[in-house]
Design an enzyme around this catalytic site. Structure first.
Site, PDB file in Angstrom:
ATOM      1  N   SER A   1       0.824  -1.209   0.000  1.00 19.71           N
ATOM      2  CA  SER A   1       0.000   0.000   0.000  1.00 19.71           C
ATOM      3  C   SER A   1       0.863   1.266   0.000  1.00 19.71           C
ATOM      4  O   SER A   1       1.840   1.382   0.735  1.00 19.71           O
ATOM      5  CB  SER A   1      -0.900  -0.006   1.239  1.00 19.71           C
ATOM      6  OG  SER A   1      -1.701   1.153   1.250  1.00 19.71           O
TER       7      SER A   1
ATOM      8  N   ASN B   1       9.251   8.769   4.667  1.00 17.17           N
ATOM      9  CA  ASN B   1       8.117   9.445   4.028  1.00 17.17           C
ATOM     10  C   ASN B   1       7.129   9.906   5.089  1.00 17.17           C
ATOM     11  O   ASN B   1       6.962   9.274   6.132  1.00 17.17           O
ATOM     12  CB  ASN B   1       7.424   8.522   3.002  1.00 17.17           C
ATOM     13  CG  ASN B   1       6.269   7.736   3.598  1.00 17.17           C
ATOM     14  OD1 ASN B   1       5.162   8.259   3.750  1.00 17.17           O
ATOM     15  ND2 ASN B   1       6.525   6.490   3.981  1.00 17.17           N
TER      16      ASN B   1
ATOM     17  N   GLY C   1       1.187  11.105   4.681  1.00 18.58           N
ATOM     18  CA  GLY C   1       0.006  11.465   5.469  1.00 18.58           C
ATOM     19  C   GLY C   1      -1.308  11.059   4.823  1.00 18.58           C
ATOM     20  O   GLY C   1      -2.320  11.757   4.932  1.00 18.58           O
TER      21      GLY C   1
ATOM     22  N   CYS D   1      -0.402   3.521  10.545  1.00 17.76           N
ATOM     23  CA  CYS D   1       0.290   4.596   9.831  1.00 17.76           C
ATOM     24  C   CYS D   1       0.934   5.552  10.827  1.00 17.76           C
ATOM     25  O   CYS D   1       0.245   6.132  11.672  1.00 17.76           O
ATOM     26  CB  CYS D   1      -0.680   5.377   8.941  1.00 17.76           C
ATOM     27  SG  CYS D   1       0.138   6.746   8.103  1.00 17.76           S
TER      28      CYS D   1
ATOM     29  N   LYS E   1      -2.985  -4.707   9.252  1.00 20.81           N
ATOM     30  CA  LYS E   1      -1.589  -4.283   9.033  1.00 20.81           C
ATOM     31  C   LYS E   1      -0.992  -3.741  10.329  1.00 20.81           C
ATOM     32  O   LYS E   1      -1.516  -2.812  10.937  1.00 20.81           O
ATOM     33  CB  LYS E   1      -1.522  -3.222   7.932  1.00 20.81           C
ATOM     34  CG  LYS E   1      -0.075  -2.861   7.597  1.00 20.81           C
ATOM     35  CD  LYS E   1       0.048  -2.243   6.238  1.00 20.81           C
ATOM     36  CE  LYS E   1       1.483  -1.917   5.909  1.00 20.81           C
ATOM     37  NZ  LYS E   1       1.630  -1.278   4.605  1.00 20.81           N
TER      38      LYS E   1
ATOM     39  N   ILE F   1       5.753  -5.311   7.934  1.00 25.29           N
ATOM     40  CA  ILE F   1       5.580  -4.221   8.858  1.00 25.29           C
ATOM     41  C   ILE F   1       5.227  -2.920   8.114  1.00 25.29           C
ATOM     42  O   ILE F   1       5.578  -2.768   6.953  1.00 25.29           O
ATOM     43  CB  ILE F   1       6.868  -3.958   9.700  1.00 25.29           C
ATOM     44  CG1 ILE F   1       8.065  -3.624   8.794  1.00 25.29           C
ATOM     45  CG2 ILE F   1       7.169  -5.095  10.617  1.00 25.29           C
ATOM     46  CD1 ILE F   1       9.332  -3.211   9.523  1.00 25.29           C
TER      47      ILE F   1
ATOM     48  N   GLY G   1      12.405   0.467   3.322  1.00 27.09           N
ATOM     49  CA  GLY G   1      13.521   0.070   2.463  1.00 27.09           C
ATOM     50  C   GLY G   1      14.431  -0.936   3.165  1.00 27.09           C
ATOM     51  O   GLY G   1      14.159  -1.364   4.287  1.00 27.09           O
TER      52      GLY G   1
ATOM     53  N   THR H   1       9.029   0.007  -1.143  1.00 26.38           N
ATOM     54  CA  THR H   1      10.001   1.015  -1.593  1.00 26.38           C
ATOM     55  C   THR H   1      10.708   0.614  -2.889  1.00 26.38           C
ATOM     56  O   THR H   1      11.019   1.472  -3.726  1.00 26.38           O
ATOM     57  CB  THR H   1      11.028   1.246  -0.458  1.00 26.38           C
ATOM     58  OG1 THR H   1      10.297   1.685   0.700  1.00 26.38           O
ATOM     59  CG2 THR H   1      12.060   2.285  -0.816  1.00 26.38           C
TER      60      THR H   1
HETATM   61  C1  LIG Z   1       5.922   6.529   0.078  1.00 27.31           C
HETATM   62  C2  LIG Z   1       5.255   5.502   0.933  1.00 27.31           C
HETATM   63  C3  LIG Z   1       3.879   5.582   1.156  1.00 27.31           C
HETATM   64  C4  LIG Z   1       3.245   4.618   1.945  1.00 27.31           C
HETATM   65  N1  LIG Z   1       1.899   4.705   2.125  1.00 27.31           N
HETATM   66  C5  LIG Z   1       1.257   3.720   2.825  1.00 27.31           C
HETATM   67  C6  LIG Z   1      -0.161   3.715   2.924  1.00 27.31           C
HETATM   68  O1  LIG Z   1      -0.870   4.548   2.370  1.00 27.31           O
HETATM   69  N2  LIG Z   1      -0.729   2.723   3.664  1.00 27.31           N
HETATM   70  C7  LIG Z   1      -0.002   1.731   4.261  1.00 27.31           C
HETATM   71  O2  LIG Z   1      -0.580   0.841   4.905  1.00 27.31           O
HETATM   72  N3  LIG Z   1       1.351   1.719   4.159  1.00 27.31           N
HETATM   73  C8  LIG Z   1       1.991   2.670   3.455  1.00 27.31           C
HETATM   74  N4  LIG Z   1       3.346   2.626   3.325  1.00 27.31           N
HETATM   75  C9  LIG Z   1       4.102   1.534   3.977  1.00 27.31           C
HETATM   76  C10 LIG Z   1       4.373   0.383   3.004  1.00 27.31           C
HETATM   77  O3  LIG Z   1       3.166  -0.191   2.541  1.00 27.31           O
HETATM   78  C11 LIG Z   1       5.233  -0.716   3.687  1.00 27.31           C
HETATM   79  O4  LIG Z   1       4.504  -1.242   4.793  1.00 27.31           O
HETATM   80  C12 LIG Z   1       6.553  -0.191   4.209  1.00 27.31           C
HETATM   81  O5  LIG Z   1       7.087   0.805   3.363  1.00 27.31           O
HETATM   82  C13 LIG Z   1       7.594  -1.316   4.365  1.00 27.31           C
HETATM   83  O6  LIG Z   1       7.877  -1.944   3.129  1.00 27.31           O
HETATM   84  P1  LIG Z   1       9.086  -1.474   2.151  1.00 27.31           P
HETATM   85  O7  LIG Z   1      10.307  -1.309   3.008  1.00 27.31           O
HETATM   86  O8  LIG Z   1       9.217  -2.563   1.146  1.00 27.31           O
HETATM   87  O9  LIG Z   1       8.679  -0.176   1.555  1.00 27.31           O
HETATM   88  C14 LIG Z   1       4.013   3.565   2.536  1.00 27.31           C
HETATM   89  C15 LIG Z   1       5.383   3.504   2.308  1.00 27.31           C
HETATM   90  C16 LIG Z   1       6.014   4.432   1.512  1.00 27.31           C
HETATM   91  C17 LIG Z   1       7.493   4.311   1.262  1.00 27.31           C
END
Ligand SMILES: Cc1cc2nc3c(=O)[nH]c(=O)nc-3n(C[C@H](O)[C@H](O)[C@H](O)COP(=O)(O)O)c2cc1C
Length: 306
Positions: free
Chosen positions: A22, A70, A73, A132, A166, A192, A218, A267
């Site tokens: 997401s 990030n 919001g 969040c 989540k 996570i 990331g 990411t």
């Molecule tokens: C730019 C950005 C926006 C995100 N927006 C949401 C969101 O709207 N809802 C949500 O549940 N997680 C959001 N996340 C979290 C990601 O879904 C994910 O849980 C988190 O980034 C860890 O995974 P990653 O390291 O592969 O990015 C966001 C992450 C990023 C980097």
């Protein structure tokens, strides 16, 4: 012929265990010129709230060593806007749709959103984003087992869809929260979400993000996320969707060995929009090379010495 990569998230069958996280894949439309969206195991949409949200002021992202911060919001068009503007194209893709929902201050809104989505045939599951870190709240729902239980229980009453809860890594014992979600009727947990962080511009003596802090994601967070999946796997029976810094097949396999049934790519989508597709091929190759007839067998197959 049996599909080696298929997995189940409750009653939802996925053709492979790779989905997109997401907030990192928009509403999929943005990625259609880069990849064949049909190949994905599932698509998790940007979190939707009841009313539209503009999100936080800019700058809202910055790079960090092996990751990013990030503070978007939860910018989104609200449920009505989502159904009108985004859902029509999404449902044409032909991949299970997981709609992420959240509410800023009123958990009842989650119930309203879940009830609305229950009526939409093409929605496969709802993901409850109760984790969040960018909403300027002192405590998240997912930082308290009782609150998590109560919210999931209320949502369970109004939907037949698969519920994925989540979870936040910003807790003392994530397994306790996962258990609360499971006992309230959640079909799966995903983990996570991001970890709060702060980056400072030392010349300006100012935070790099307008909101001061943001969520770290990331590769930097991956070992934390894998450890948490492993801890949750010991405590719950429902499927786990693992995420946090997955950049390649090897990273995805770490999550599966630790206990994840499926994985989500976040990411990495900003670095290489083909990451999820490449991981699907990589998992297929791994299964062939290791003579694995079903990827389900990998889940939780980590061998610890003691
Ligand atoms: C730019 C950005 C926006 C995100 N927006 C949401 C969101 O709207 N809802 C949500 O549940 N997680 C959001 N996340 C979290 C990601 O879904 C994910 O849980 C988190 O980034 C860890 O995974 P990653 O390291 O592969 O990015 C966001 C992450 C990023 C980097």
């Amino acid at each position: 012929m049996q599909n080696k990569l298929s997995v189940n998230i409750g009653k939802l069958k996925l053709k492979n265990p790779v989905m997109v996280a997401s907030g990192t894949f928009g509403y999929a439309e943005e990625f259609k010129d880069f990849i064949d969206l049909k190949q994905l195991g599932a698509i998790v949409t940007k979190t939707i709230t009841l009313k539209p949200r503009q999100g936080n002021p800019s700058p809202r992202t910055c790079e960090t060593p092996s990751g990013m911060l990030n503070s978007i919001g939860l910018e989104n068009p609200g449920m009505e806007g989502f159904i009108k503007e985004k859902l029509p194209a999404l449902q044409k893709i032909g991949v299970p749709l997981i709609i992420s929902i959240s509410s800023e201050d009123n958990p009842q809104e989650l119930v309203i959103l879940a009830r609305q989505l229950d009526k939409i045939k093409t929605v496969a599951a709802v993901e409850l984003n109760i984790s969040c870190p960018n909403l300027q709240k002192t405590k998240l729902i997912s930082q308290d087992a009782h609150s998590t239980y109560e919210v999931v229980k209320e949502v369970r009453k109004v939907t037949h869809k698969i519920i994925i809860t989540k979870l936040s890594p910003n807790v003392a014992c994530i397994a306790d929260i996962a258990q609360a979600a499971e006992s309230a009727g959640s079909d799966a947990v995903s983990l996570i979400n991001t970890l709060p962080g702060l980056c400072i511009d030392v010349e300006k003596r100012m935070p790099k993000l307008a909101c001061v802090t943001g969520g770290l994601s990331g590769p930097a967070v991956r070992p934390v996320a894998v450890r948490m999946v492993w801890e949750v796997f010991q405590k719950v029976k429902i499927p786990i969707i693992g995420m946090g810094g997955i950049m390649n097949t090897c990273d995805a396999l770490e999550f599966m060995l630790a206990g994840a049934t499926a994985v989500s790519i976040g990411t990495a989508n900003f670095v290489n929009p083909r990451t999820a597709i490449e991981i699907i091929s990589g998992l297929k190759k791994y299964c062939q090379e290791h003579n694995i007839d079903s990827i389900k067998k990998l889940t939780g197959s980590l061998k610890c010495q003691n």
